[in-house]
Write a protein that holds these residues in place. Structure first.
Motif, PDB file in Angstrom:
ATOM      1  N   ILE A 144       0.843  -1.204   0.000  1.00 44.68           N
ATOM      2  CA  ILE A 144       0.000   0.000   0.000  1.00 44.68           C
ATOM      3  C   ILE A 144       0.881   1.259   0.000  1.00 44.68           C
ATOM      4  O   ILE A 144       0.634   2.225  -0.722  1.00 44.68           O
ATOM      5  N   ALA A 145       1.944   1.214   0.809  1.00 42.52           N
ATOM      6  CA  ALA A 145       2.846   2.367   0.870  1.00 42.52           C
ATOM      7  C   ALA A 145       3.509   2.600  -0.481  1.00 42.52           C
ATOM      8  O   ALA A 145       3.642   3.745  -0.931  1.00 42.52           O
ATOM      9  N   GLU A 146       3.915   1.519  -1.152  1.00 41.42           N
ATOM     10  CA  GLU A 146       4.522   1.684  -2.479  1.00 41.42           C
ATOM     11  C   GLU A 146       3.563   2.374  -3.443  1.00 41.42           C
ATOM     12  O   GLU A 146       3.960   3.238  -4.220  1.00 41.42           O
ATOM     13  N   PHE A 147       2.278   2.009  -3.383  1.00 44.92           N
ATOM     14  CA  PHE A 147       1.303   2.644  -4.285  1.00 44.92           C
ATOM     15  C   PHE A 147       1.129   4.116  -3.932  1.00 44.92           C
ATOM     16  O   PHE A 147       1.088   4.982  -4.805  1.00 44.92           O
ATOM     17  N   GLN A 148       0.999   4.379  -2.627  1.00 45.44           N
ATOM     18  CA  GLN A 148       0.834   5.770  -2.181  1.00 45.44           C
ATOM     19  C   GLN A 148       1.998   6.640  -2.691  1.00 45.44           C
ATOM     20  O   GLN A 148       1.805   7.726  -3.225  1.00 45.44           O
ATOM     21  N   ILE A 149       3.213   6.106  -2.533  1.00 43.98           N
ATOM     22  CA  ILE A 149       4.412   6.848  -2.936  1.00 43.98           C
ATOM     23  C   ILE A 149       4.455   7.000  -4.461  1.00 43.98           C
ATOM     24  O   ILE A 149       4.723   8.091  -4.981  1.00 43.98           O
ATOM     25  N   GLY A 150       4.170   5.925  -5.163  1.00 38.28           N
ATOM     26  CA  GLY A 150       4.241   5.971  -6.622  1.00 38.28           C
ATOM     27  C   GLY A 150       3.228   6.942  -7.219  1.00 38.28           C
ATOM     28  O   GLY A 150       3.539   7.703  -8.134  1.00 38.28           O
ATOM     29  N   ILE A 151       2.012   6.935  -6.686  1.00 36.47           N
ATOM     30  CA  ILE A 151       0.969   7.823  -7.216  1.00 36.47           C
ATOM     31  C   ILE A 151       1.326   9.282  -6.935  1.00 36.47           C
ATOM     32  O   ILE A 151       1.151  10.154  -7.786  1.00 36.47           O
ATOM     33  N   MET A 168       7.508   9.410   2.629  1.00 39.13           N
ATOM     34  CA  MET A 168       7.478   8.922   1.242  1.00 39.13           C
ATOM     35  C   MET A 168       8.843   9.065   0.579  1.00 39.13           C
ATOM     36  O   MET A 168       9.348   8.139  -0.062  1.00 39.13           O
ATOM     37  N   VAL A 169       9.447  10.245   0.718  1.00 38.03           N
ATOM     38  CA  VAL A 169      10.709  10.464   0.000  1.00 38.03           C
ATOM     39  C   VAL A 169      11.839   9.674   0.648  1.00 38.03           C
ATOM     40  O   VAL A 169      12.771   9.250  -0.033  1.00 38.03           O
ATOM     41  N   SER A 170      11.767   9.438   1.955  1.00 35.20           N
ATOM     42  CA  SER A 170      12.827   8.652   2.590  1.00 35.20           C
ATOM     43  C   SER A 170      12.879   7.253   1.989  1.00 35.20           C
ATOM     44  O   SER A 170      13.955   6.718   1.716  1.00 35.20           O
ATOM     45  N   ALA A 171      11.708   6.661   1.793  1.00 38.59           N
ATOM     46  CA  ALA A 171      11.668   5.316   1.223  1.00 38.59           C
ATOM     47  C   ALA A 171      12.080   5.328  -0.245  1.00 38.59           C
ATOM     48  O   ALA A 171      12.931   4.546  -0.684  1.00 38.59           O
ATOM     49  N   ARG A 172      11.496   6.243  -1.011  1.00 35.80           N
ATOM     50  CA  ARG A 172      11.720   6.209  -2.466  1.00 35.80           C
ATOM     51  C   ARG A 172      13.129   6.616  -2.839  1.00 35.80           C
ATOM     52  O   ARG A 172      13.751   6.025  -3.728  1.00 35.80           O
ATOM     53  N   ALA A 173      13.646   7.661  -2.187  1.00 36.91           N
ATOM     54  CA  ALA A 173      14.986   8.136  -2.542  1.00 36.91           C
ATOM     55  C   ALA A 173      16.029   7.075  -2.219  1.00 36.91           C
ATOM     56  O   ALA A 173      16.975   6.863  -2.982  1.00 36.91           O
ATOM     57  N   ALA A 174      15.855   6.381  -1.078  1.00 34.70           N
ATOM     58  CA  ALA A 174      16.820   5.348  -0.702  1.00 34.70           C
ATOM     59  C   ALA A 174      16.789   4.203  -1.712  1.00 34.70           C
ATOM     60  O   ALA A 174      17.838   3.745  -2.189  1.00 34.70           O
ATOM     61  N   ASP A 175      15.596   3.750  -2.050  1.00 36.28           N
ATOM     62  CA  ASP A 175      15.489   2.647  -3.006  1.00 36.28           C
ATOM     63  C   ASP A 175      15.973   3.052  -4.393  1.00 36.28           C
ATOM     64  O   ASP A 175      16.683   2.305  -5.064  1.00 36.28           O
ATOM     65  N   ALA A 176      15.568   4.243  -4.841  1.00 35.30           N
ATOM     66  CA  ALA A 176      15.932   4.663  -6.198  1.00 35.30           C
ATOM     67  C   ALA A 176      17.442   4.815  -6.330  1.00 35.30           C
ATOM     68  O   ALA A 176      18.033   4.405  -7.335  1.00 35.30           O
ATOM     69  N   GLY A 200      11.950   0.017   4.362  1.00 32.81           N
ATOM     70  CA  GLY A 200      10.775  -0.718   4.838  1.00 32.81           C
ATOM     71  C   GLY A 200      10.119  -0.019   6.022  1.00 32.81           C
ATOM     72  O   GLY A 200       8.896   0.057   6.120  1.00 32.81           O
ATOM     73  N   GLU A 201      10.927   0.488   6.929  1.00 31.85           N
ATOM     74  CA  GLU A 201      10.373   1.216   8.080  1.00 31.85           C
ATOM     75  C   GLU A 201       9.687   2.508   7.630  1.00 31.85           C
ATOM     76  O   GLU A 201       8.629   2.881   8.142  1.00 31.85           O
ATOM     77  N   HIS A 202      10.294   3.183   6.676  1.00 33.49           N
ATOM     78  CA  HIS A 202       9.663   4.418   6.173  1.00 33.49           C
ATOM     79  C   HIS A 202       8.332   4.096   5.483  1.00 33.49           C
ATOM     80  O   HIS A 202       7.361   4.833   5.624  1.00 33.49           O
ATOM     81  N   ARG A 203       8.304   2.970   4.747  1.00 31.24           N
ATOM     82  CA  ARG A 203       7.046   2.610   4.079  1.00 31.24           C
ATOM     83  C   ARG A 203       5.969   2.259   5.098  1.00 31.24           C
ATOM     84  O   ARG A 203       4.797   2.563   4.906  1.00 31.24           O
ATOM     85  N   ASP A 204       6.378   1.629   6.208  1.00 29.85           N
ATOM     86  CA  ASP A 204       5.381   1.312   7.224  1.00 29.85           C
ATOM     87  C   ASP A 204       4.753   2.596   7.776  1.00 29.85           C
ATOM     88  O   ASP A 204       3.557   2.661   8.038  1.00 29.85           O
ATOM     89  N   ARG A 205       5.579   3.616   7.920  1.00 25.77           N
ATOM     90  CA  ARG A 205       5.081   4.929   8.375  1.00 25.77           C
ATOM     91  C   ARG A 205       4.130   5.529   7.329  1.00 25.77           C
ATOM     92  O   ARG A 205       3.115   6.124   7.671  1.00 25.77           O
ATOM     93  N   VAL A 206       4.488   5.362   6.047  1.00 23.34           N
ATOM     94  CA  VAL A 206       3.608   5.851   4.973  1.00 23.34           C
ATOM     95  C   VAL A 206       2.250   5.157   5.067  1.00 23.34           C
ATOM     96  O   VAL A 206       1.196   5.799   4.982  1.00 23.34           O
ATOM     97  N   ALA A 207       2.274   3.832   5.280  1.00 22.65           N
ATOM     98  CA  ALA A 207       1.019   3.072   5.371  1.00 22.65           C
ATOM     99  C   ALA A 207       0.171   3.597   6.523  1.00 22.65           C
ATOM    100  O   ALA A 207      -1.047   3.756   6.395  1.00 22.65           O
TER     101      ALA A 207
END
Lengths: 379, 346
Positions: free
Chosen positions: A280-287, B275-283, B324-331
Motif C-alpha cells: 500500500i505504501a509503495e502505491f501511495q508513494i508511486g501515485i 514517502m521520500v525517505s523510502a523512495r529516494a533510498a530505493d531509487a 521498509g520502516e519508512h514505508r510502514d510509516r507511509v502506510a
C-alpha cells in the motif's frame, strides 16, 4: 518553486467547483451504452453553453484561453466531483488541438465549433492489425480520385467508432516514399457506404472498441490535415496531446483506486499485515510521485509550448501502478476477485490493457532511452 | 503553481555544480576516500559561501533561505559524491533550528553556519530499531556537536560527551561512528519536524547520487561495444537505463515537494518526508546497482569510481531507518493505522 495555487488559479478552481456543484448532471445511466452516450452528449452541450469545453483552447477558436495548469485544475475537479466525461473526449483532447495546430483557416471554421458542442463526435483510426507499436508501417492505402481520395484498409482499437461523425485517419499516400514520409492525415466521414464498423469484444466481455473496414471510402481534398505525405508529424502531435492531456485525470483515478483498495484491506481485517502495508505504501508513494511529475511536466510545457518526451514517464507509471493495485485488490477480495461480474475482477482484467493502450510500456521505454537519455537507436 | 527552481535557486545550483566539478573530481574523491579523510580547506570554502547555514535563519547567523535551497546544494554534493562535513553540519543545524532551545540555538547555530564547528546526527534505542542499537552517526568522529535521536525525541551533545566508536563503513567518503548510550541535553522543541527536515536533506543527496550513476551508465552504454554494437542499443540495456530515469525522477519530484512543504505547508511534511525517505533510498540504490550491471565486470573493480556512489547510496539511504520502516510509516499515515514496529520488513 511554489506548489500552491496562485490567487487567480484558486479563483479559477472555485469558479469551476461552484459551477459543477450547481450543474452536476447526476450519475450516468448504467447498462445501456447508447443511453449513456446520449446522456454524455447532452452534458457536453450544457458544458459548452456555459463555456466549459475546450478550456485551454485559444479564445479565438471558441476556447477559454486557460493555462495548462488551469486545464489540469479543471480536469481534476471533474474527476474529484465524479462528473461524467463529455461525449467527445477524443475530439476535445486530440482532434481539436491538431486542427488548431495544423489545420487551415477553413478547417478551423468548419470543424472546431461542432467538436466543442459535441454535435460531431470524433474517433481515431491509427492502429492496424499489423501496425501496432510500429505505427509508421500502416498499410491502409489512399489513392487520388477526382477532387479527393479513395481509402481502402482496416483499422483496429477504434473507440467510439459507432458514434463518430469523423475519424482522424492515417493512410499511406505514397508507397514508394520512406515509411514515415508516405503517410497523410485525413478527416474521414464515417457515415458512407465504404465504411463498416464492427465491435471488438475484449477479455472483460464488453466491447469498448471497434474495428473498421474501408473499401474505397471517400475523403475530399479539403479534409487533409497538413501536407500530403506530412501525416506522420501531425500524428505525433496528436499522440503528445493525448499523453499530456490525461495526466491529471489519471492521477485522480489512481487515487480513487487506492482509496477503494485501502477500504477493502480494512474490511478484510488485513491492515496490520506487514506485506500488505508495504505494498500500500509503495502505491501511495508511486501515485504521489506521478502527480508531482505531471506538475513538473506541466510547468516545463508552459515554458516551451510543446509537451516533451518526458510525458512518457507518466503513462508508464500509470499502467504500472494501476495494474499492481488492481492485482492486489483481486487477491485481497478472495473468490469475488475472480468472479465474473464483480468490480474487482473487472478492474483487474481491464487493467491488463494499461501497459498496451496509448503506447506499450516497451515503446515508452524506447522513447525515454532514445529521446531523453540519448542512447543509440535499436535500428 | 510553478514546480521549477526560481532564478535564484537555479543560480545556487549552477554555482554548486561548478564548485563540485572543479574541486571534487573523481580522482579527488578517491584520494580522500582511500585516506578516509576530509579536506578542511575545501569545507572552509563551502562555509565561506554560506552553505552549512543556507537554511539557518539570519538571526542565528545563517543565510535565511529554505530547505529547497539546501536540497539544491546537497543534490549537487551527492552528484559529486563529495567527501565533506556538509551533510552532518547542515543536517544537525536543521534539527537544532526545529527543536533547540533559544540557548542551544544561540550556542551552536552561528558556529555551525560559519563553519567554525561541524555537526553530526544519528539515533539510538527504539529510534534506531532496537533497544541498545545505534545507527551509524553521520560525521561523528570529526564533529564538534551531535544530534542524538532517542525514544523521547532528540538530545544535543558536544561530541566530547558521547561515548562513541569510529566505524569503517563501506562508504569511505564520509566518517561514521556508533555510540554506546544516549547523552546530551534534551531539545525541547519539535524533534519530529527536525527529523523530517533532515530526512529531506538526505533524500536530496540520494537524488544526486542516483543522477550521477545514471549519467555514468548512459555514457558507458553509448560507447561500449559488444557484438559490434553499442550496448545501449540493446533493449535489455536501454530499458534498464529508462528505469533508472523513472527512479531518479520520482526521487527528485518527491524531494523537492517535501522540501517545499517543509517551509510552506508544514502539515504535509510528515507524509512527504516518509514517502521520500523510502523512495529516494530505493531509487539511489537500485540505480547505482543497475549502473554496475551496465558496466559489467569493470564496474566491480576497485579501480572503477562507481563504487563510491554505490556504497554511499547504501549507507545514506539507511541513516534514519530502512526503506521498509519508512514505508510502514507511509502506510500508517495513508490510513492503515499504526503497524507493529517488529513487523516492518527491511
Amino acid at each position: 518553486m511554489d506548489l500552491s495555487l496562485t490567487e487567480s488559479e484558486a479563483a479559477f478552481r472555485d469558479e469551476v467547483r461552484i459551477w459543477l456543484k450547481e450543474n452536476h448532471p447526476g450519475p450516468v445511466p448504467e447498462g445501456d451504452d447508447a443511453a449513456e452516450f446520449e446522456f454524455r452528449r447532452a452534458w457536453q452541450k450544457e458544458m459548452h453553453e456555459a463555456g466549459w469545453t475546450g478550456v485551454s483552447w485559444p479564445e479565438e477558436f471558441g476556447g477559454r484561453g486557460a493555462s495548462l495548469i488551469e486545464q489540469a485544475i479543471f480536469n481534476e475537479e471533474l474527476a474529484y466531483g465524479s462528473v461524467p466525461p463529455p461525449a467527445n473526449v477524443l475530439g476535445l483532447v486530440m482532434g481539436g488541438p491538431v486542427v488548431i495546430a495544423h489545420g487551415t483557416t477553413e478547417q478551423k471554421e468548419r470543424f472546431l465549433e461542432p467538436i466543442l458542442s459535441g454535435e460531431e463526435i470524433w474517433c481515431q483510426g491509427f492502429s492496424e492489425p499489423e501496425s501496432g507499436s510500429d505505427l509508421a508501417s500502416i498499410k491502409s492505402r489512399a489513392v487520388k480520385s477526382n477532387g479527393g481520395w479513395k481509402i481502402t484498409g482496416q483499422k483496429v482499437w477504434t473507440t467510439y467508432a459507432h458514434e463518430a461523425k469523423y475519424c482522424m485517419f492515417l493512410a499511406r499516400t505514397d508507397p514508394d516514399a520512406p515509411k514515415h514520409r508516405g503517410i497523410t492525415y485525413f478527416i474521414l466521414e464515417m457515415d458512407q457506404p465504404g465504411v463498416e464498423v464492427r465491435p471488438l469484444r475484449q477479455i472483460t466481455g464488453e466491447a469498448e472498441f471497434n474495428e473498421i473496414f474501408l473499401e474505397e471510402a471517400q475523403v475530399p481534398d479539403e479534409n487533409v490535415i497538413g501536407e500530403v505525405g506530412g501525416g506522420w508529424q501531425v500524428a505525433i502531435t496528436t499522440l503528445m496531446f493525448e499523453r499530456a492531456g490525461l495526466g491529471a485525470v489519471a492521477v485522480v483515478g489512481l487515487r480513487r483506486t487506492l482509496e477503494d483498495l485501502i477500504a477493502l484491506v480494512r474490511e478484510k481485517g488485513l491492515e496490520s499485515d506487514p506485506l500488505i502495508r508495504q505494498r500500500i505504501a509503495e502505491f501511495q508513494i508511486g501515485i504521489e510521485a506521478m502527480r508531482l511529475g505531471a506538475l513538473r511536466t506541466l510547468t516545463a510545457t508552459m515554458k516551451t509550448g510543446i509537451p516533451g518526451p518526458e510525458g512518457s514517464l507518466g503513462k508508464w507509471q500509470w499502467g504500472k501502478y494501476n495494474q499492481a493495485m488492481t492485482e492486489m485488490a483481486s487477491e485481497v477480495a478472495g473468490p469475488a476477485g475472480v468472479t465474473v461480474g464483480t468490480d474487482a475482477s473487472y478492474r483487474f482484467l481491464r487493467s491488463r490493457a494499461n501497459s498496451i493502450e496509448g503506447g506499450t510500456t516497451e515503446v515508452l521505454q524506447n522513447i525515454i532511452a532514445e529521446r531523453v537519455l540519448g542512447l543509440p537507436k535499436l535500428r | 503553481m510553478n514546480f521549477d527552481l526560481t532564478d535564484e535557486q537555479s543560480e545556487i545550483k549552477g554555482t554548486a555544480k561548478q564548485f563540485m566539478a572543479d574541486r571534487f573530481k573523481p580522482e579527488k574523491v578517491r584520494e580522500l576516500a582511500e585516506a578516509r579523510a576530509y579536506d578542511d580547506s575545501l569545507y572552509a570554502q563551502m562555509a565561506e559561501l554560506g552553505w552549512p547555514g543556507i537554511a539557518v535563519s539570519e538571526d542565528d547567523g545563517g543565510q535565511g533561505l529554505g530547505l529547497v535551497e539546501l536540497a539544491v546544494l546537497l543534490e549537487e554534493a551527492g552528484y559529486a559524491c563529495a567527501p565533506s562535513q556538509l551533510l552532518g553540519s547542515a543536517g544537525a543545524a536543521l534539527v537544532i533550528t526545529a527543536a533547540g532551545s533559544p540557548e542551544q540555538r544561540a550556542e551552536w547555530l552561528p558556529r555551525l553556519a560559519s563553519g567554525e564547528a561541524t555537526g553530526a546526527f544519528g539515533a539510538i534505542g527504539p529510534a534506531a530499531g532496537g533497544e541498545d542499537e545505534s545507527t551509524l552517526f553521520c560525521d561523528l568522529p570529526t564533529a564538534d556537536v551531535a544530534v542524538v535521536f532517542d525514544a523521547e525525541g532528540a538530545l544535543l551533545a558536544p561530541a566530547g560527551e558521547l561515548d562513541f566508536e569510529a566505524v569503517e563503513a563501506i562508504d569511505a567518503t564520509r566518517s561514521y561512528a556508533t555510540i554506546s548510550a544516549p547523552a546530551g541535553e534534551r531539545m525541547p522543541g519539535d524533534a519530529g519536524a527536525g527529523r523530517d527536515r533532515l530526512a529531506v536533506a538526505i533524500a536530496a543527496e540520494l537524488t544526486g547520487i542516483g543522477q550521477r550513476a545514471m549519467e555514468m551508465a548512459v555514457e558507458y552504454a553509448r560507447e561500449r561495444k559488444q557484438f559490434d554494437r553499442a550496448i545501449g542499443s540493446y533493449q535489455a540495456v536501454s530499458h534498464r537505463c529508462a528505469a533508472m530515469l523513472l527512479g531518479v525522477e520520482e526521487s527528485r519530484s518527491l524531494t523537492y515537494y517535501a522540501a517545499w512543504a517543509a517551509d510552506a505547508e508544514p502539515e504535509s511534511l510528515p507524509l512527504a518526508a516518509a514517502m521520500v525517505s523510502a523512495r529516494a533510498a530505493d531509487a539511489a540504490w537500485e540505480t547505482t546497482a543497475s549502473a554496475l550491471q551496465v558496466f559489467g565486470g569493470i564496474g566491480f573493480t576497485w579501480e572503477h569510481d562507481l563504487q563510491f556512489w554505490l556504497k554511499r547510496s547504501r549507507v545514506a539511504g539507511r541513516m534514519l531507518g530502512t526503506p521498509g520502516e519508512h514505508r510502514d510509516r507511509v502506510a500508517e499515515l495513508a490510513g492503515l493505522g499504526a503497524g507493529s514496529a517488529a513487523g516492518a520488513p527491511a
